[in-house]
Motif scaffolding. Structure first.
Motif, PDB file in Angstrom:
ATOM      1  N   MET A  60       0.824  -1.210   0.000  1.00  0.00           N
ATOM      2  CA  MET A  60       0.000   0.000   0.000  1.00  0.00           C
ATOM      3  C   MET A  60       0.857   1.258   0.000  1.00  0.00           C
ATOM      4  N   LEU A  61       0.264   2.355  -0.425  1.00  0.00           N
ATOM      5  CA  LEU A  61       0.936   3.646  -0.473  1.00  0.00           C
ATOM      6  C   LEU A  61       0.477   4.469   0.725  1.00  0.00           C
ATOM      7  N   GLN A  62       1.395   4.740   1.644  1.00  0.00           N
ATOM      8  CA  GLN A  62       1.006   5.412   2.883  1.00  0.00           C
ATOM      9  C   GLN A  62       0.974   6.931   2.700  1.00  0.00           C
ATOM     10  N   VAL A  63      -0.060   7.539   3.263  1.00  0.00           N
ATOM     11  CA  VAL A  63      -0.254   8.990   3.212  1.00  0.00           C
ATOM     12  C   VAL A  63      -0.426   9.492   4.641  1.00  0.00           C
ATOM     13  N   ALA A 179     -12.242  25.997   9.425  1.00  0.00           N
ATOM     14  CA  ALA A 179     -11.687  24.652   9.309  1.00  0.00           C
ATOM     15  C   ALA A 179     -12.202  23.793  10.466  1.00  0.00           C
ATOM     16  N   PHE A 180     -11.873  22.513  10.391  1.00  0.00           N
ATOM     17  CA  PHE A 180     -12.205  21.563  11.451  1.00  0.00           C
ATOM     18  C   PHE A 180     -10.994  20.684  11.716  1.00  0.00           C
ATOM     19  N   LEU A 181     -10.916  20.156  12.938  1.00  0.00           N
ATOM     20  CA  LEU A 181     -10.028  19.031  13.174  1.00  0.00           C
ATOM     21  C   LEU A 181     -10.670  17.832  12.491  1.00  0.00           C
ATOM     22  N   ARG A 182      -9.890  17.065  11.751  1.00  0.00           N
ATOM     23  CA  ARG A 182     -10.471  16.020  10.902  1.00  0.00           C
ATOM     24  C   ARG A 182     -11.208  14.970  11.743  1.00  0.00           C
ATOM     25  N   PRO A 183     -12.360  14.507  11.270  1.00  0.00           N
ATOM     26  CA  PRO A 183     -13.091  13.442  11.959  1.00  0.00           C
ATOM     27  C   PRO A 183     -12.672  12.057  11.484  1.00  0.00           C
ATOM     28  N   GLU A 184     -11.841  11.978  10.446  1.00  0.00           N
ATOM     29  CA  GLU A 184     -11.346  10.730   9.889  1.00  0.00           C
ATOM     30  C   GLU A 184     -10.086  11.047   9.081  1.00  0.00           C
ATOM     31  N   THR A 185      -9.353  10.010   8.694  1.00  0.00           N
ATOM     32  CA  THR A 185      -8.112  10.234   7.939  1.00  0.00           C
ATOM     33  C   THR A 185      -8.298  10.050   6.439  1.00  0.00           C
ATOM     34  N   ALA A 186      -9.508   9.680   6.002  1.00  0.00           N
ATOM     35  CA  ALA A 186      -9.715   9.258   4.613  1.00  0.00           C
ATOM     36  C   ALA A 186      -9.578  10.387   3.594  1.00  0.00           C
ATOM     37  N   ILE A 199       2.067   7.615  -8.940  1.00  0.00           N
ATOM     38  CA  ILE A 199       3.121   6.797  -8.320  1.00  0.00           C
ATOM     39  C   ILE A 199       2.929   5.330  -8.679  1.00  0.00           C
ATOM     40  N   ASN A 200       1.663   4.921  -8.798  1.00  0.00           N
ATOM     41  CA  ASN A 200       1.369   3.524  -9.144  1.00  0.00           C
ATOM     42  C   ASN A 200       1.355   3.304 -10.661  1.00  0.00           C
ATOM     43  N   GLN A 201       1.938   4.256 -11.400  1.00  0.00           N
ATOM     44  CA  GLN A 201       2.101   4.168 -12.861  1.00  0.00           C
ATOM     45  C   GLN A 201       0.759   4.028 -13.575  1.00  0.00           C
ATOM     46  N   GLY A 202      -0.263   4.674 -13.009  1.00  0.00           N
ATOM     47  CA  GLY A 202      -1.567   4.718 -13.653  1.00  0.00           C
ATOM     48  C   GLY A 202      -2.350   3.427 -13.594  1.00  0.00           C
ATOM     49  N   ARG A 203      -1.866   2.468 -12.770  1.00  0.00           N
ATOM     50  CA  ARG A 203      -2.518   1.157 -12.727  1.00  0.00           C
ATOM     51  C   ARG A 203      -3.543   1.070 -11.605  1.00  0.00           C
ATOM     52  N   ILE A 204      -4.626   0.383 -11.894  1.00  0.00           N
ATOM     53  CA  ILE A 204      -5.693   0.058 -10.956  1.00  0.00           C
ATOM     54  C   ILE A 204      -5.839  -1.467 -10.967  1.00  0.00           C
ATOM     55  N   PRO A 205      -6.050  -2.124  -9.814  1.00  0.00           N
ATOM     56  CA  PRO A 205      -6.323  -1.549  -8.502  1.00  0.00           C
ATOM     57  C   PRO A 205      -5.037  -1.240  -7.731  1.00  0.00           C
ATOM     58  N   PHE A 206      -5.188  -0.387  -6.710  1.00  0.00           N
ATOM     59  CA  PHE A 206      -4.129  -0.152  -5.739  1.00  0.00           C
ATOM     60  C   PHE A 206      -4.768   0.376  -4.474  1.00  0.00           C
ATOM     61  N   ALA A 207      -3.999   0.370  -3.395  1.00  0.00           N
ATOM     62  CA  ALA A 207      -4.533   0.821  -2.103  1.00  0.00           C
ATOM     63  C   ALA A 207      -3.602   1.837  -1.472  1.00  0.00           C
ATOM     64  N   SER A 208      -4.201   2.811  -0.797  1.00  0.00           N
ATOM     65  CA  SER A 208      -3.448   3.746   0.041  1.00  0.00           C
ATOM     66  C   SER A 208      -3.866   3.513   1.488  1.00  0.00           C
ATOM     67  N   ALA A 209      -3.098   4.069   2.418  1.00  0.00           N
ATOM     68  CA  ALA A 209      -3.393   3.878   3.837  1.00  0.00           C
ATOM     69  C   ALA A 209      -2.920   5.082   4.628  1.00  0.00           C
ATOM     70  N   SER A 210      -3.625   5.357   5.723  1.00  0.00           N
ATOM     71  CA  SER A 210      -3.239   6.430   6.650  1.00  0.00           C
ATOM     72  C   SER A 210      -3.399   5.943   8.077  1.00  0.00           C
ATOM     73  N   ILE A 211      -2.487   6.388   8.935  1.00  0.00           N
ATOM     74  CA  ILE A 211      -2.564   6.122  10.377  1.00  0.00           C
ATOM     75  C   ILE A 211      -2.414   7.464  11.081  1.00  0.00           C
ATOM     76  N   GLY A 212      -3.337   7.815  11.954  1.00  0.00           N
ATOM     77  CA  GLY A 212      -3.195   9.100  12.642  1.00  0.00           C
ATOM     78  C   GLY A 212      -4.376   9.418  13.529  1.00  0.00           C
ATOM     79  N   MET A 233      -6.746   6.346  14.450  1.00  0.00           N
ATOM     80  CA  MET A 233      -7.402   5.598  13.380  1.00  0.00           C
ATOM     81  C   MET A 233      -6.364   5.052  12.403  1.00  0.00           C
ATOM     82  N   ALA A 234      -6.747   3.998  11.706  1.00  0.00           N
ATOM     83  CA  ALA A 234      -5.978   3.511  10.564  1.00  0.00           C
ATOM     84  C   ALA A 234      -6.996   3.193   9.479  1.00  0.00           C
ATOM     85  N   GLU A 235      -6.809   3.796   8.307  1.00  0.00           N
ATOM     86  CA  GLU A 235      -7.796   3.615   7.242  1.00  0.00           C
ATOM     87  C   GLU A 235      -7.121   3.235   5.932  1.00  0.00           C
ATOM     88  N   ILE A 236      -7.781   2.341   5.214  1.00  0.00           N
ATOM     89  CA  ILE A 236      -7.309   1.878   3.911  1.00  0.00           C
ATOM     90  C   ILE A 236      -8.341   2.288   2.864  1.00  0.00           C
TER      91      ILE A 236
END
Length: 613
Positions: A60-63, A179-186, A199-212, A233-236
Motif C-alpha cells: 500500500m501507499l502510505q499517506v 476549518a475543522f479538526l479532521r473526523p477521519e483520515t480518509a 506513483i502507481n504508474q496509472g494502474r488500478i487496482p491499488f490501495a493507500s493507507a493512513s494512520i493518525g 485511526m488507521a484507514e485503507i
C-alpha cells in the motif's frame, strides 16, 4: 468477565499507567486520556503489526494528511451536513445526553426487568437492533413512548437537537478560513488520488493507507477508552475498477472462516452470527464482492493475531436504514466486551462517491484513463462551450466553470438539456456562486465519438480501524485472574503485542547483581528485545506479580547461583513455569519466541532445565 473484573481491569490499567485521564491534577476533561509507557509501547506494537499485516503485505501507499481540514473539503464530503448525533438536555442540571445511547442504556435495563410487558420485549429488541439508523424524529418518538428520562434525576428531558461532532477552528491570523479538526483520515487519501495513481504508474487496482489521530466532539463520552474525543485511526482506501471487483489474492483467504451476522438474519430477529468461509460468503452473495471479502478475511486474521478472542468477534452487516446513501455494502467488525458489542472496524464498499463529489466541487478530474485494445464507438450526451463568449463573460473564472461543467454526469446533462429547451437557460452552483448559463454560451447534444481510452472514476473499498478501541478490547480479552488466587491478575498479551517482552529481576539487592543486570541488558538491547529491570528491594513473588500486570511474557531472574555459573531462571507468564540455563541460552529462547510467533514454549526450552515450583 464480570462487572467486578471490569473494575479490576480498569484499576490495573490505571495503577500500571497504561493510561490515565488527561489533565487529571486539574480535574481532567471527559473523553480525553493520556497513554503511559506500557500503553504507548503496546500502541506502537499494534501500529507496527498493522503496517506489516496490511501496508507491507499489500504494498500500500502510505499517506500522512493534515489534521486541520478546510471547511469546503468537509462540506463537500458531507460531514458538515450529516456528521451529527442527536442530543437532549436536562434544563435543570444542564447535563447533555446522546439520545441513542440513552435509549440503548434505558431499554437494555427494561429487558432485564421482570415486570416489563412481554409484548414490549419484542418491540424493544427490534429497536435495539435498528437503533443506529433512526432519525431524530424517530428517536424522539421512542423517548416519549417509553418515557425515557434523565437516568440520574429522572427529570423529563428537553427536545432533541442535532449536534455536529466536529471540532471547529479557524486558520490564519484573520480567522477567515474556517476549518475543522479532521473526523477521519480518509479525505487526505481521496484528495491526493491523482498523485497516488501516478506513483502507481496509472494502474488500478491499488490501495493507500493512513494512520493518525482524528477528533470527534462526543456529546457525553462514557465507557472509558471506548468513546473518546481524540483517537487513533488507521484507514485503507482500495481503489478498484467498478466493472471488476475481483481480487488477485482472494484464493489465499477462501477458507478463512468468519462469523457473519447478515442483514437478512437481523431482519429475521436472529442475533447469533453464522460461521462460514469467506469463499462461501462471496459465492452466495452474502458479501457483495471479492475485494470486500478479501479485506474482511484479512481483518479477521489480524484481530486474532493481536489477542482478540475468536468467540467474541463478529461482522455485522448494516441494515438498510443504516447504510450510507452512497454505499453498496457495509459490514462492521464488532468485538464483545463487558460494555457489550463495540464497533471497532468498518468494511465498506463506498462506490465512487468521494472522488466524484470532490471532482465536481473543484473541477479537477479524479479519474483513471485506460487505453483500449480495440477502439469503441460511444454515443452520449456532450456539453460544448462557446469559448469566445464564455471567456469574455466570465473572464478569469471561465476555466474553473468550464472544468466543473465538464464533470457533469449523463443524468445531469439530460436534466440541463431539458432546462435549456424549456427556458433557454439553466443555473448551477460554482463554488459559492450561482452561475446562469444560456443557449448562447452552452450547447448540449448527443454526440458519437470513437473511444480509444476508457475514462472512469474508480470505486473504493474501505476498511477503517479504530485502533484505540481495538487496544481497549485487547485489554478486555487478555485480562486474566489466577485460578488459585483471585487477587492475582495478569495480561496474557500475545508476544508480538506485549509492551514489555521480558523483565530482568534480581532475587535481592546484592551489590554484585547490577553488573549482571547490565550485561543482560546489553545483549537484549542488541537483539532489539524490549525489556525493563526490577531491582527493587522487594520479594521476587511481588516482582513477578507486578510484571504479570504489565503483561511481560518472561522474567529473567538473577540469583546467587548466577554469580557462580552464569545461569539464570526464566519464568513464563501464563503458565508460571520456570526453567534454568545459561544467560546466552535463556536469551536465545526469548529471542526465538519473540521473533517467531509460531514458536512454542515447550519446544523452545528443551535445552533448558525445568524447575519444580
Amino acid at each position: 468477565m464480570s462487572r467486578v473484573n471490569r473494575e479490576k481491569l480498569e484499576r490495573t490499567l490505571k495503577r500500571r499507567f497504561f493510561y490515565t485521564p488527561s489533565f487529571e491534577i486539574y480535574g481532567g476533561v471527559s473523553g480525553l486520556y493520556d497513554l503511559g509507557p506500557p500503553g504507548c509501547q503496546l500502541q506502537n506494537n499494534l501500529i507496527q503489526l498493522w503496517r506489516e499485516h496490511f501496508i507491507m503485505e499489500e504494498n500500500m501507499l502510505q499517506v500522512d494528511g493534515s489534521m486541520l481540514t478546510p471547511y469546503d473539503v468537509l462540506k463537500t464530503s458531507g460531514h458538515v451536513d450529516k456528521f451529527t448525533d442527536w442530543m437532549c438536555q436536562n434544563s435543570k442540571t444542564g447535563e447533555y445526553y446522546r439520545a441513542d445511547h440513552l435509549i440503548e442504556q434505558t431499554l437494555k435495563k427494561r429487558l432485564l426487568d421482570k415486570n416489563t410487558d412481554p409484548h414490549d420485549v419484542k418491540n424493544i429488541e427490534n429497536i435495539l437492533v435498528t437503533l443506529d439508523g433512526f432519525t431524530g424524529s424517530e428517536l424522539n418518538r421512542i423517548m416519549q413512548k417509553y418515557r425515557i428520562h434523565d437516568p440520574v434525576t429522572n427529570d423529563v428531558l428537553g427536545p432533541l437537537a442535532a449536534f455536529n461532532l466536529m471540532f471547529q477552528t479557524k486558520i490564519g491570523a484573520s480567522g477567515q478560513l474556517k476549518a475543522f479538526l479532521r473526523p477521519e483520515t480518509a479525505q487526505g487519501q481521496f484528495l491526493n488520488f491523482n498523485k497516488l495513481l501516478d506513483i502507481n504508474q496509472g494502474r488500478i487496482p491499488f490501495a493507500s493507507a493512513s494512520i493518525g489521530k482524528s477528533f470527534r466532539n462526543e456529546i457525553s463520552p462514557r465507557s472509558g477508552l471506548l468513546r473518546v474525543r481524540e483517537f487513533l485511526m488507521a484507514e485503507i482506501e482500495h481503489f478498484v475498477d467498478p466493472l471488476n471487483k475481483s481480487h488477485e489474492k482472494f484464493n489465499q483467504v477462501l477458507d478463512e472462516e468468519i462469523p457473519l451476522l447478515s442483514r437478512r438474519s437481523q431482519e429475521s430477529d436472529e442475533s447469533i452470527p453464522v460461521r462460514m468461509t469467506i469463499g462461501e460468503a462471496v459465492k452466495s452473495g452474502v458479501v457483495e464482492n471479492e475485494t470486500l471479502g478479501y479485506f474482511m478475511a484479512r481483518v479477521h486474521k489480524f484481530l486474532l493475531k493481536v489477542g482478540i478472542n475468536r468467540n467474541k468477534f463478529r461482522f455485522r452487516q448494516h441494515l438498510s436504514n443504516e447504510m450510507a446513501h452512497y454505499a453498496t455494502d457495509c459490514w462492521d467488525g464488532e468485538i464483545l466486551t463487558t460494555y457489550g458489542w463495540i464497533e471497532c472496524i468498518g468494511c465498506a464498499d463506498r462506490a465512487a462517491f468521494d472522488l466524484t463529489v470532490h471532482s465536481k466541487k473543484t473541477g479537477r478530474s479524479l479519474t483513471v484513463k485506460q487505453k483500449l485494445d480495440t477502439p469503441k464507438e460511444r454515443t452520449e450526451w456532450a456539453l460544448e462551450v462557446n469559448k469566445k463568449l464564455f471567456g469574455s463573460k466570465f473572464k478569469q473564472k471561465a476555466k474553473v466553470i468550464e472544468s466543473i461543467l465538464s464533470n457533469f454526469s449523463q443524468d445531469e446533462l439530460i436534466s440541463k438539456h431539458e432546462e435549456l429547451n424549456k427556458s433557454g437557460k439553466f443555473s448551477c452552483q460554482i463554488n459559492d456562486e450561482v452561475v446562469e448559463l444560456d443557449k448562447s454560451l452552452i450547447t448540449i447534444k448527443m454526440k458519437s465519438t470513437l473511444q480509444h481510452v476508457r475514462e472512469y472514476i474508480p470505486n473504493v473499498i474501505e476498511p477503517s480501524f479504530g485502533l484505540g478501541r481495538i487496544i481497549y478490547c485487547i485489554f478486555d480479552h487478555c485480562f486474566q485472574v489466577r485460578a488459585d488466587n483471585e487477587a492475582r491478575t495478569f495480561f496474557s498479551f500475545p508476544l508480538q503485542i506485549a509492551p514489555i517482552k521480558v523483565c530482568i529481576a534480581t532475587i535481592s539487592n546484592n551489590s554484585n547483581f547490577p553488573s549482571i543486570v547490565k550485561k543482560i541488558s546489553q545483549i537484549l538491547r542488541k537483539k532489539e528485545i524490549y525489556f525493563k529491570t526490577d531491582d527493587s528491594n522487594t520479594s521476587i513473588g511481588k516482582k513477578y506479580a507486578r510484571n504479570d500486570e504489565l503483561g511481560a511474557p518472561f522474567v529473567i531472574t538473577i540469583d546467587f547461583e548466577t554469580m557462580k555459573d552464569d545461569s539464570v531462571t526464566l519464568r513464563e507468564r501464563n503458565s508460571m513455569k520456570q526453567v534454568r540455563g545459561s544467560i546466552d541460552d535463556v536469551i536465545s529462547v526469548i529471542d526465538r519466541m519473540t521473533h517467531n510467533p509460531e514458536a512454542k514454549w515447550e519446544n523452545s526450552t528443551l535445552q533448558l532445565s525445568p524447575i519444580k515450583i
